[in-house]
Structures are given as C-alpha cells and as structure tokens.
Design an enzyme around this catalytic site. Structure first.
Site, short mmCIF file in Angstrom:
data_model
loop_
_atom_site.label_atom_id
_atom_site.label_comp_id
_atom_site.label_asym_id
_atom_site.label_seq_id
_atom_site.Cartn_x
_atom_site.Cartn_y
_atom_site.Cartn_z
N LYS A 119 -6.15 10.67 11.29
CA LYS A 119 -6.51 10.79 9.87
C LYS A 119 -6.84 12.24 9.52
O LYS A 119 -6.52 13.14 10.28
CB LYS A 119 -7.68 9.84 9.56
CG LYS A 119 -7.29 8.38 9.74
CD LYS A 119 -6.24 8.00 8.74
CE LYS A 119 -5.63 6.65 9.02
NZ LYS A 119 -4.48 6.36 8.19
N ARG A 127 0.84 6.73 -5.95
CA ARG A 127 2.08 5.96 -6.13
C ARG A 127 2.50 5.92 -7.60
O ARG A 127 3.69 6.04 -7.92
CB ARG A 127 1.90 4.55 -5.58
CG ARG A 127 1.91 4.53 -4.04
CD ARG A 127 1.34 3.23 -3.50
NE ARG A 127 1.49 3.10 -2.05
CZ ARG A 127 0.74 3.73 -1.15
NH1 ARG A 127 -0.20 4.56 -1.53
NH2 ARG A 127 0.95 3.53 0.16
N ASP A 156 -9.70 2.92 6.36
CA ASP A 156 -10.50 4.06 5.90
C ASP A 156 -12.00 3.74 5.89
O ASP A 156 -12.82 4.61 5.59
CB ASP A 156 -10.03 4.51 4.51
CG ASP A 156 -8.63 5.12 4.58
OD1 ASP A 156 -8.24 5.60 5.66
OD2 ASP A 156 -7.92 5.10 3.56
N LYS A 201 -7.16 5.89 -5.04
CA LYS A 201 -6.37 7.08 -4.67
C LYS A 201 -4.95 6.70 -4.28
O LYS A 201 -3.99 7.32 -4.73
CB LYS A 201 -7.09 7.80 -3.52
CG LYS A 201 -6.42 9.08 -3.06
CD LYS A 201 -7.41 9.99 -2.36
CE LYS A 201 -7.69 9.62 -0.92
NZ LYS A 201 -6.54 9.79 -0.03
N SER A 202 -4.81 5.66 -3.46
CA SER A 202 -3.46 5.25 -3.02
C SER A 202 -2.59 4.85 -4.22
O SER A 202 -1.41 5.22 -4.30
CB SER A 202 -3.55 4.05 -2.08
OG SER A 202 -4.10 4.42 -0.87
C1 S3P Z 1 -2.78 5.32 2.67
C2 S3P Z 1 -2.60 4.63 3.82
C3 S3P Z 1 -3.51 4.71 4.97
C4 S3P Z 1 -4.83 5.36 4.61
C5 S3P Z 1 -4.68 6.55 3.73
C6 S3P Z 1 -3.94 6.19 2.45
C7 S3P Z 1 -1.79 5.14 1.60
O1 S3P Z 1 -2.84 5.45 5.95
O2 S3P Z 1 -5.53 5.71 5.77
O3 S3P Z 1 -5.96 7.05 3.39
O4 S3P Z 1 -2.07 5.51 0.46
O5 S3P Z 1 -0.72 4.61 1.90
P1 S3P Z 1 -1.87 4.72 6.99
O6 S3P Z 1 -1.32 3.55 6.29
O7 S3P Z 1 -0.85 5.69 7.37
O8 S3P Z 1 -2.78 4.28 8.10
#
Ligand code: S3P
Length: 432
Positions: free
Chosen positions: A340, A26, A313, A21-22
């Site tokens: 979160k 991006r 997570d 997902k991240s």
């Molecule tokens: C994410 C970063 C994390 C994570 C989120 C996705 C990202 O948050 O908890 O589910 O895609 O950069 P934080 O880095 O703000 O803790």
C-alpha cells in the site's frame, strides 16, 4: 512535517465522512472516456482526487465546476497524447486505472509518482496489459515510472494473482477498448465499484461467481453521479467510538457497499453492537446509509485471508481495536498491506509497540494480545494517510497524549480529519 498532539478523550456527535475516494476516481475516469457531458455531485475534495483531475486535464479532458456539480466533458474513448509525464502523486488508484485506459490509446505515455508510489508494484498490471497487446516498461524493480504504448488490444482470459480492485478495474478498462472477449478470474472478491458503475453507464458485463466476462469494444454513456461518503473515512470514527469510553457517534451518509464493509462484520464478531440503517442507493448502484456506534467492550477474533480484501484499508484500524479487545486477535494473510502507500503491517505495528501494545508479526499474519490500554508516545505517520488516522484513533483512546509526526498526510483522503476530531471531542466535553 506537521506535528499533531492527540489528547485522549471520548467523541460524541454527528459526523459525515467525505466522499468516497474510490468512487470519486472512477466517476472522473469513466466520465472522461464516456461520450457526452457527465455530472458529479459530492466529488471528494482531497489530494488523490485532485491528482486524477490534473492528469485527465493533461490528456485533454475538460473538467469544470457548475453550481454544486463537477462537469466532465467526455472524450468518447479518445484521449489526447501529452509529451509530459503524468504525475499520479501518491495515488495507486490513479496510476493503475489510468494505465488500463491508456493501454487502449494509440500513443505513448509516461506515468510517474511520488516516492511512495514509485516503490509500489506495477507489474501485476503491466503483464496482463501487455498480454492484451499494449507495450509497457517499468523500472527494474517493476515499479514506476511506467512507459506505456497503447492501442490494438485484444481480449484475454486471465487469472488475477491478487484480489485487487485496482488490477481488476485496469483490466476491465482495457477490455472495454479491446477486440473480443476478456474473461477475468478473481482469487477472492474485491471492491466492485467499477462493475457497478460500468453497468450504470450501459456496459454489458457478466459476473459468474468470481469470474467477470466483458465483450469488447464497448463505449460508455455519460452519467450523473452522487458520491456517497467513504466507508474507509467513516472507519476511524467507528473504531474511535468503540474504544474510547463514553463515546457515542452517528456517522451519516456512508457508503455501505458490502465489498467495502468487511470491518463492520469483523467488529460485530468482536462484540460491537452497531446500528446500521441503509437509506438508499446511488445512481451507480451504491448502497448508503447511517451507522450509530457507542463505546463497548470488544473481544478478540480471527480474521481469515478472504476477509482481507473486503476490509483492506481498515486493517490498521482493526489492529488498534484489537489492542483494546479482550483476548487474542489473529489477522491472517495480510501480505497486500505491504504493497500500500507504505508497508502498513510494519508501520502500524511499530508505533503501537511503542505505545505498549503486545503484537507479534508472523510472516504476513498479525497477532495482537489485547490488554485494554495503550499509553502515549511519539509516533510517525510514515507518509501514509491511513496510518496517520489509525494512530489518531489509538491516541484518542490512550492513557496519555500521543505526538504524531506527519499529520499532514490526512490531506490524501480526509483534509478536515483533525478539525473533525477536535469537534467531536469538544462535543463530548460539552455533553459531560
Ligand atoms: C482501491 C482498491 C484497494 C484499496 C485502495 C483503493 C480502489 O486496492 O486499497 O485504497 O479504488 O480500487 P487493491 O484493490 O489494489 O487492494
């Protein structure tokens, strides 16, 4: 609200988690800023990433399907203003990274979210973006909606108050559009997908320990991305296989970026004999591979605060694993879990207590006394996809069925989760 009955039982077979997902967010956002046409293969098909596509379309970005790939026509650094609010839904990554992009755009935007996102902290992003020259306003509690007027940014030196990849990424995206040098100091390492992807798109970015240095302005070139599986979506299978006796899973094509796999190291310390086979690296420098896991006895461990960002997570799943481990597990400094999609400390501890767990919350530390069992109960996902999946894992290892309210929340990151759970449990029934 969807009710799901989770029947306890082992899991066996092969499972490929959905795309990361991240990295999917991006790939879309960076392609939108780039010059030229980018191609994304294996983009996550889930609600959060659909949200990112929708807001980018509102900002004039053309996104279409061509064969197996998603094509993004980059706007070469110049998005189009929109008079309507940009609805970021449930997705903190969408809102925060988009804020970093919009801070460099010479127009006004309004960012809104659902009831969960509307409670999440945005000041951590807006304070440094304003120091760079943007104008931004949030609600009196510092949460969305956010009004943002961008343009004329200059680089800053800034010490991030939290180890957050969303914050770091927002500031790097602003820094790309700013005049001069931006220097960011992280308090601890957080996931580094942004740094890896920017480097693969021709951005010059230096890391010195926990400090990042970027000279702006810099453009992005278009790219080709093949998104690996999401470690966070592999993690429920990893923990389920460990704690459900008789389980054996091969989890394939999982992202193995070391800034994401903190849970692997914690589980190994708890006695898990996992087999991790790294098989390659993506165009944006993301290692990926397979993990093989069998049910095993676990022992308690101590998790230090610096490990939290690398397993951020997965902490709800770790709490579940600890209920089945022998001895005490202590998770220190988990305060970010409260910021979160929901307060993940409260929302994982409360249902597990109903299931018979022995857990104490001491400020932002969690102490779990493993008993080796949980019993069935009616529990709630609390509007949070990660809580829904962690409770599914708890239920599949419990002594009796769990009734989960709010099962539909898995749509955020893993729409096929329930079908996969049924398939892997069926796999175990066929094997026996
Ligand atoms: C994410 C970063 C994390 C994570 C989120 C996705 C990202 O948050 O908890 O589910 O895609 O950069 P934080 O880095 O703000 O803790």
């Amino acid at each position: 609200m969807q009710l799901q009955t989770i029947v306890p039982g082992p899991l066996t077979g092969v499972v490929t988690p959905p795309a990361d997902k991240s990295i999917s967010h991006r790939a879309l956002l960076f392609s939108a800023l780039a010059g030229g046409e980018s191609q994304i293969v294996n983009l996550l098909q889930a609600q959060d990433v659909e949200t990112t596509q929708a807001v980018l379309r509102q900002l004039g970005v053309n996104i279409k399907q061509r064969g197996a790939a998603i094509i993004v026509e980059g706007k070469d650094g110049k998005l189009q203003p929109t008079p309507t609010g940009l609805d970021c839904g449930n997705s903190g990554t969408t809102m925060r990274l988009l804020a970093g992009i919009l801070a460099g755009q010479a127009f006004t935007s309004v960012l809104v979210g659902d009831s969960s996102l509307s409670k999440r902290p945005m000041e951590r992003i807006l304070i440094p973006l304003c120091a760079m020259g943007a104008k931004a306003f949030a609600s009196p509690t510092g949460s969305p909606p956010v009004l943002l007027r961008g343009g004329n940014l200059r680089g800053i030196e800034y010490a991030l108050p939290v180890a957050s990849a969303q914050l770091k990424s927002a500031l790097l995206l602003a820094a790309l559009q700013a005049e001069g040098e931006t220097i960011l100091h992280e308090p601890a390492l957080s996931r580094d997908h942004t740094e890896r992807m920017l480097a693969s798109l021709g951005v010059s970015l230096r890391r010195e320990g926990l400090t990042l240095i970027l000279q702006g302005p810099q453009g992005l070139r278009a790219g080709r991305f093949i998104i690996p599986g999401d470690f966070s979506s592999a993690a429920p299978w990893l923990v389920a296989a460990l704690v459900c006796p008789g389980s054996h899973l091969l989890i394939k094509n999982v992202g193995l970026n070391p800034t994401r796999t903190g849970l692997l190291h914690i589980l190994q310390r708890m006695g898990a004999g996992l087999i991790v086979r790294e098989r390659g690296s993506s165009e944006s420098g993301e290692p990926w591979g397979d993990i093989e896991v069998r049910s095993q006895d676990l022992r308690g461990t101590e998790v230090v605060a610096a490990e939290i960002p690398l397993a951020i997570d997965e902490i709800p799943l770790l709490v579940v694993a600890a209920c089945f481990a022998q001895g005490v597990t202590r998770i220190n400094g988990a305060q970010e879990l409260r910021a979160k999609e929901s307060d993940r400390i409260t929302n994982i501890v409360r249902p597990l207590l109903r299931m018979g767990a022995k857990i104490q919350v001491d400020g932002d530390d969690i102490l779990i006394e493993g008993q080796g069992w949980l019993q069935g109960a009616t529990v709630e996902a609390a509007g949070d996809h990660r809580i829904a999946m962690a409770l599914a894992v708890a239920g599949s290892a419990a002594l009796s069925p769990v009734q989960l309210m709010g099962a539909e929340w898995v749509q955020i990151s893993y729409p096929t989760f329930w079908a996969e759970l049924a398939r892997l449990q069926e796999g175990a029934r066929c094997d026996s």
